[in-house]
Each structure stands twice: as structure tokens, then as C-alpha cells.
Write a protein that holds these residues in place. Structure first.
Motif, PDB file in Angstrom:
ATOM      1  N   UNK A 176      12.563  70.494  -5.540  1.00 41.30           N
ATOM      2  CA  UNK A 176      12.181  70.302  -6.943  1.00 41.30           C
ATOM      3  C   UNK A 176      13.401  70.398  -7.855  1.00 41.30           C
ATOM      4  N   UNK A 177      14.307  71.321  -7.551  1.00 37.79           N
ATOM      5  CA  UNK A 177      15.525  71.454  -8.350  1.00 37.79           C
ATOM      6  C   UNK A 177      16.419  70.227  -8.185  1.00 37.79           C
ATOM      7  N   UNK A 178      16.518  69.723  -6.964  1.00 38.58           N
ATOM      8  CA  UNK A 178      17.321  68.513  -6.739  1.00 38.58           C
ATOM      9  C   UNK A 178      16.730  67.342  -7.522  1.00 38.58           C
ATOM     10  N   UNK A 179      15.434  67.190  -7.444  1.00 39.55           N
ATOM     11  CA  UNK A 179      14.750  66.103  -8.133  1.00 39.55           C
ATOM     12  C   UNK A 179      14.909  66.214  -9.647  1.00 39.55           C
ATOM     13  N   UNK A 180      14.978  67.437 -10.153  1.00 36.25           N
ATOM     14  CA  UNK A 180      15.107  67.658 -11.596  1.00 36.25           C
ATOM     15  C   UNK A 180      16.526  67.418 -12.102  1.00 36.25           C
ATOM     16  N   UNK A 181      17.465  67.123 -11.201  1.00 37.61           N
ATOM     17  CA  UNK A 181      18.797  66.720 -11.626  1.00 37.61           C
ATOM     18  C   UNK A 181      19.904  67.738 -11.452  1.00 37.61           C
ATOM     19  N   UNK A 182      19.684  68.772 -10.680  1.00 33.80           N
ATOM     20  CA  UNK A 182      20.718  69.800 -10.523  1.00 33.80           C
ATOM     21  C   UNK A 182      21.991  69.245  -9.911  1.00 33.80           C
ATOM     22  N   UNK A 183      21.888  68.236  -9.072  1.00 30.71           N
ATOM     23  CA  UNK A 183      23.067  67.668  -8.413  1.00 30.71           C
ATOM     24  C   UNK A 183      23.961  66.896  -9.370  1.00 30.71           C
ATOM     25  N   UNK A 184      23.458  66.557 -10.548  1.00 31.86           N
ATOM     26  CA  UNK A 184      24.241  65.784 -11.501  1.00 31.86           C
ATOM     27  C   UNK A 184      24.975  66.673 -12.495  1.00 31.86           C
ATOM     28  N   UNK A 185      24.874  67.972 -12.322  1.00 30.28           N
ATOM     29  CA  UNK A 185      25.485  68.899 -13.261  1.00 30.28           C
ATOM     30  C   UNK A 185      26.891  69.294 -12.803  1.00 30.28           C
ATOM     31  N   UNK A 186      27.683  69.794 -13.724  1.00 32.86           N
ATOM     32  CA  UNK A 186      29.068  70.187 -13.463  1.00 32.86           C
ATOM     33  C   UNK A 186      29.128  71.707 -13.294  1.00 32.86           C
ATOM     34  N   UNK A 187      29.896  72.154 -12.294  1.00 25.47           N
ATOM     35  CA  UNK A 187      30.047  73.580 -12.045  1.00 25.47           C
ATOM     36  C   UNK A 187      31.428  74.027 -12.519  1.00 25.47           C
TER      37      UNK A 187
END
Length: 113
Positions: free
Chosen positions: A59-70
Motif C-alpha cells: 500500500x505504501x509503494x502504491x501510494x508513491x513512497x518510491x518516488x520520494x527523495x531521502x
């Protein structure tokens, strides 16, 4: 293992387009715990717990967590978490994974799409 987690967690580490949002430390560590504990629960035949963290991770991946900057600080906190998990005995790892379940239940990241 960290490289795999970071690749799965944040595909644009320290880079990305101007619209990318920063990933806060708590969410990054929560997502890392979901990923680690999905494997941990699978290895220990804990299907219910594994299902909870696995569904939340997706659910977190689908919500866009992978597109964020760390940030560098968040990456360092992730390093420390990984070292803590690796150094822990099974009982301590279970306690850490209990925190992953808590994160799965309480995270508002998915709702905040």
C-alpha cells in the motif's frame, strides 16, 4: 541487504525531479521495517503478521513512497536501523517487527496520497 531495501524504498535517492517530496525519517524507517519484517515473518512461518506487514508495504509503494527523495540524515538513520536489526537476537527482532505492525496500523502515509 540495505542496498536492496533502499532500491525498493526510494528509487531516486538524493535525486529526482522538482516535484518529488522529501521522505521523512519516521516513514522511511517504518517502510524499511515493513520490508525487513515481511522477510522475517516468512522465514519464521508467522503468516498473519507477514500478511499485515506485506499488505502495508504494498500500500505504501502504491501510494508513491518510491518516488520520494531521502535525505542524508534519513539514510544514516536507515543504516543505524539495519545495524540494530542485524545485531539483535530473535526475541529483539520480534519486538522490532512488532513496531512494524504498529507502523502498518497507524501510518497515515497511505491515506495522505
Amino acid at each position: 541487504m540495505k542496498k536492496v531495501l533502499i532500491a525498493g524504498l526510494v528509487s531516486c535517492l538524493f535525486a529526482g525531479h522538482a516535484a518529488a517530496e522529501n521522505l521523512d525519517k519516521e516513514t522511511a524507517l517504518g517502510m524499511a521495517s515493513l520490508m525487513i519484517c515481511t522477510t522475517f515473518y516468512a522465514e519464521h512461518d508467522m503468516q498473519i503478521e507477514g500478511s499485515i506487514v506485506g499488505q502495508s508495504m504494498m500500500a505504501h509503494k502504491t501510494a508513491g513512497i518510491e518516488e520520494m527523495i531521502m535525505s542524508k540524515e534519513t539514510s544514516e538513520a536507515l543504516d543505524a536501523y539495519m545495524n540494530q536489526f542485524k545485531a539483535a537476537n530473535k526475541e529483539q527482532q520480534i519486538k522490532l517487527c512488532d513496531e512494524a505492525i504498529k507502523f502498518a496500523r497507524e501510518s497515515d502515509f497511505v491515506k495522505a496520497e
